[in-house]
Enzyme design. Structure first.
Site, PDB file in Angstrom:
ATOM      1  N   HIS A 108     -19.145 -11.825  55.508  1.00 12.81           N
ATOM      2  CA  HIS A 108     -20.023 -12.995  55.338  1.00 12.81           C
ATOM      3  C   HIS A 108     -20.338 -13.216  53.858  1.00 12.81           C
ATOM      4  O   HIS A 108     -21.340 -12.676  53.362  1.00 12.81           O
ATOM      5  CB  HIS A 108     -21.345 -12.763  56.072  1.00 12.81           C
ATOM      6  CG  HIS A 108     -21.232 -12.737  57.556  1.00 12.81           C
ATOM      7  ND1 HIS A 108     -21.510 -13.833  58.334  1.00 12.81           N
ATOM      8  CD2 HIS A 108     -20.873 -11.745  58.400  1.00 12.81           C
ATOM      9  CE1 HIS A 108     -21.335 -13.519  59.616  1.00 12.81           C
ATOM     10  NE2 HIS A 108     -20.953 -12.258  59.681  1.00 12.81           N
TER      11      HIS A 108
ATOM     12  N   CYS B  20     -16.198 -14.805  59.659  1.00 11.69           N
ATOM     13  CA  CYS B  20     -16.384 -13.787  60.706  1.00 11.69           C
ATOM     14  C   CYS B  20     -15.754 -14.258  62.021  1.00 11.69           C
ATOM     15  O   CYS B  20     -14.531 -14.289  62.119  1.00 11.69           O
ATOM     16  CB  CYS B  20     -17.850 -13.415  60.831  1.00 11.69           C
ATOM     17  SG  CYS B  20     -18.049 -11.753  61.488  1.00 11.69           S
TER      18      CYS B  20
ATOM     19  N   GLU C 122     -21.633 -15.666  52.544  1.00 16.01           N
ATOM     20  CA  GLU C 122     -22.860 -16.469  52.369  1.00 16.01           C
ATOM     21  C   GLU C 122     -24.092 -15.614  52.057  1.00 16.01           C
ATOM     22  O   GLU C 122     -25.061 -16.123  51.502  1.00 16.01           O
ATOM     23  CB  GLU C 122     -23.122 -17.338  53.611  1.00 16.01           C
ATOM     24  CG  GLU C 122     -23.568 -16.611  54.873  1.00 16.01           C
ATOM     25  CD  GLU C 122     -22.430 -16.093  55.735  1.00 16.01           C
ATOM     26  OE1 GLU C 122     -21.315 -15.887  55.214  1.00 16.01           O
ATOM     27  OE2 GLU C 122     -22.658 -15.862  56.943  1.00 16.01           O
TER      28      GLU C 122
HETATM   29  N1  GLN Z   1     -18.444 -11.835  67.724  1.00 14.00           N
HETATM   30  C1  GLN Z   1     -17.609 -11.363  66.661  1.00 14.00           C
HETATM   31  C2  GLN Z   1     -17.618  -9.846  66.548  1.00 14.00           C
HETATM   32  O1  GLN Z   1     -18.522  -9.203  66.984  1.00 14.00           O
HETATM   33  C3  GLN Z   1     -17.968 -12.018  65.335  1.00 14.00           C
HETATM   34  C4  GLN Z   1     -19.369 -11.776  64.880  1.00 14.00           C
HETATM   35  C5  GLN Z   1     -19.823 -12.724  63.793  1.00 14.00           C
HETATM   36  O2  GLN Z   1     -19.309 -13.827  63.655  1.00 14.00           O
HETATM   37  N2  GLN Z   1     -20.822 -12.348  63.041  1.00 14.00           N
HETATM   38  O3  GLN Z   1     -16.713  -9.279  65.988  1.00 14.00           O
END
Ligand code: GLN
Length: 529
Positions: free
Chosen positions: A507, A381, A509
């Site tokens: 994600h 992410c 995970e």
């Molecule tokens: N801050 C980033 C976004 O909002 C990534 C968010 C995250 O890593 N879950 O796109």
């Protein structure tokens, strides 16, 4: 068989591992062929844990249907492979919001709205999950917090009423703590007795007690607890410290926790299931002695903040015959001068997810180092977004490239909001959340890792790869190999010439479980080994 309800409450102190016990009960009943679900009720006022700082509440776990939930749902999924939904995570805030919205709508026809019965009725309704799912044999309900907390009182009242209503179809499991006093060389049951008394004063007699303890409790102690707390001896189970949480279901089975629940409910117990696949996993875990050292580059020095990532790595390592040693590398303390030293001895790094400015430059420095030194790197992410930024700065030569989350003025917004998101002003629940389709490019590494072309993975972010730069990235060697088929959004980037350099906007995970570890984690850890 009509649906049976198991309520799991906790007493004395928090952090006893109610989530693990609930997940273990789920696992054991599943092994007996029952259809089970597990839900968590949290007594805080937040509508969901999405806006909570991980320091306050650990990781925010995201369900396939896009609910930001408590990390205990991660345990439920990892133990049981059940796919939880927004119905599995309820907070006081959500209960009140429903009741208040209904009041504003005029649904109560002029009645005075009170905690009892309106709030408790709404809690009961959600605990019963009336009409929500067909064919469930067991609904396990874990209530967050500790007995005696002011905010959990309405939940206890709802449980009291439900037990009355449901009779033998409901069972109450209470988890407490038995401390060991070193000076006296004694295990003390008094806190447990008090906790049960408190529960009784709310009209709830627990059927089963699970005693958390750091030392083995002998039968005389269990007998003492049984007789002081009006509980059968076979219903006093102990939960000793285990080398791994994944041994808890087996320990509970050995002590007959599932059998005790079934007897209370009045269903025939039958033979104890063998749980072969689970034991096979535990065997692999015991055999995995050689270590693999992996760094977590992030900003939260707290076990629970990256819970699912940590568990996914542990599981993947076990399947690779290794024991994962995870090292937190604080990205705020990383500089170009110390990065080599910070990553020394690590076979690979995870660039962690996150929000906001803090520790960003350290992450970019770490990526530059691992990219140019052939160290396996997995960006998740925000981690993927930082891989993109690092590449734009150091390979494409756009020195001020950034995400507009951190620098709205950048002349190269390689990570940006999509047009339709730009009007959003609120915080909670305004992200791209939950499972989205992703198509993987034919000749990519990810495609061969997954072994298929179309996947579905869970998201939690606002910002996206800026497609304006796509051809520039690809012609310089960073391939955008995973795409959302409807929105054309970039979901996966990789460097084909690097031993292992993959970033995912999603994600993975959240979907890695004990019996079905995620292919990306398996392959990443293999590369590290
Ligand atoms: N801050 C980033 C976004 O909002 C990534 C968010 C995250 O890593 N879950 O796109």
């Amino acid at each position: 068989m009509n649906t049976k309800y198991i309520f799991v409450t906790g007493g004395v102190v928090s952090s006893l591992g109610k989530g693990i016990i609930s997940a273990s009960i789920g696992k054991l009943l599943q092994a007996r062929g029952y259809k089970v679900t597990i839900q968590k009720f949290d007594p805080y006022i937040n509508i969901d844990p999405g806006t909570l700082n991980p320091y306050e509440h650990g990781e925010c776990y995201v369900t396939a249907d896009g609910m930001e939930t408590d990390l205990d749902l991660g345990h439920y999924e990892r133990f049981t492979d059940i796919q939880t939904t927004r119905n599995n995570s309820i907070t006081t805030g959500r209960i009140y919001k429903t009741v208040i919205d209904r009041e504003r709508h005029g649904d109560y026809l002029g009645k005075t709205i009170q905690v009892v019965p309106h709030i408790t009725d709404e809690i009961k309704h959600r605990m019963l999950r009336e009409g929500l799912e067909e064919g469930l044999d067991f609904v396990i309900t874990e209530v967050g917090g500790t007995i005696g907390d002011i905010e959990s009182a309405p939940f206890m009242e709802a449980i009291r009423q439900l037990r009355w209503q449901l009779g033998r179809d409901a069972v109450c499991v209470h988890l407490t703590y038995v401390p060991y006093l070193k000076a006296a060389d004694e295990l003390k049951t008094k806190p447990t007795q008090h906790s049960v008394k408190e529960l009784q004063s709310m009209g709830i007699q627990p059927d089963i007690l699970v005693l958390r303890t750091e030392r083995h409790l002998d039968d005389s102690l269990r007998m003492k607890v049984a007789s002081f707390c009006n509980v059968d001896l076979e219903c006093v189970v102990q939960s000793e410290d285990m080398p791994s949480i994944y041994e808890v279901p087996v320990s509970m089975q050995r002590q007959g926790l599932d059998a005790a629940i079934m007897r209370k409910i009045g269903i025939p117990v039958g033979e104890t299931p063998a749980m072969r696949p689970w034991h096979d996993f535990l065997h692999l875990q015991q055999e995995a002695k050689a270590e693999v050292h992996i760094g977590l580059v992030g900003k939260y020095d707290l076990q629970d903040a990256y819970k699912s990532i940590r568990e996914s790595l542990h599981l993947a390592a076990i399947y690779g015959g290794r024991k994962a040693q995870l090292h937190f590398v604080n990205s705020e303390a990383i500089t170009p001068d110390n990065i080599a030293e910070k990553l020394e001895g690590l076979s690979g790094v995870i660039i962690c997810p996150g929000f906001g400015q803090r520790g960003i430059e350290g992450k970019i420095t770490a990526i530059q180092y691992t990219r140019t030194h052939g160290i396996p790197t997995f960006g998740i992410c925000l981690g993927m977004q930082m891989m993109v930024i690092e590449f734009a700065r150091n390979v494409l030569g756009h020195t001020d490239a950034h995400s507009t989350e951190m620098n709205p003025q950048t002349s190269h917004p390689v990570i940006d909001l999509m047009e339709e998101q730009k009007h959003i002003t609120g915080m909670g629940g305004t992200m791209r959340l939950g499972a989205y389709d992703c198509h993987l490019r034919e000749d990519s590494k990810v495609r061969s890792i997954y072994g298929k072309s179309d996947i579905k993975e869970r998201h939690r972010h606002r910002y996206e790869f800026n497609n304006h730069y796509l051809s520039d990235f690809e012609s310089h060697g960073m391939q955008c190999v995973g795409t959302n088929p409807t929105g054309n959004l970039v979901e996966v980037v990789e460097l084909p010439d690097h031993p292992w350099f993959i970033g995912t906007q999603f994600h993975p995970e959240y979907t890695s479980t004990v019996l079905h570890p995620h292919p990306l984690f398996l392959d990443f850890v293999k590369a590290c080994i």
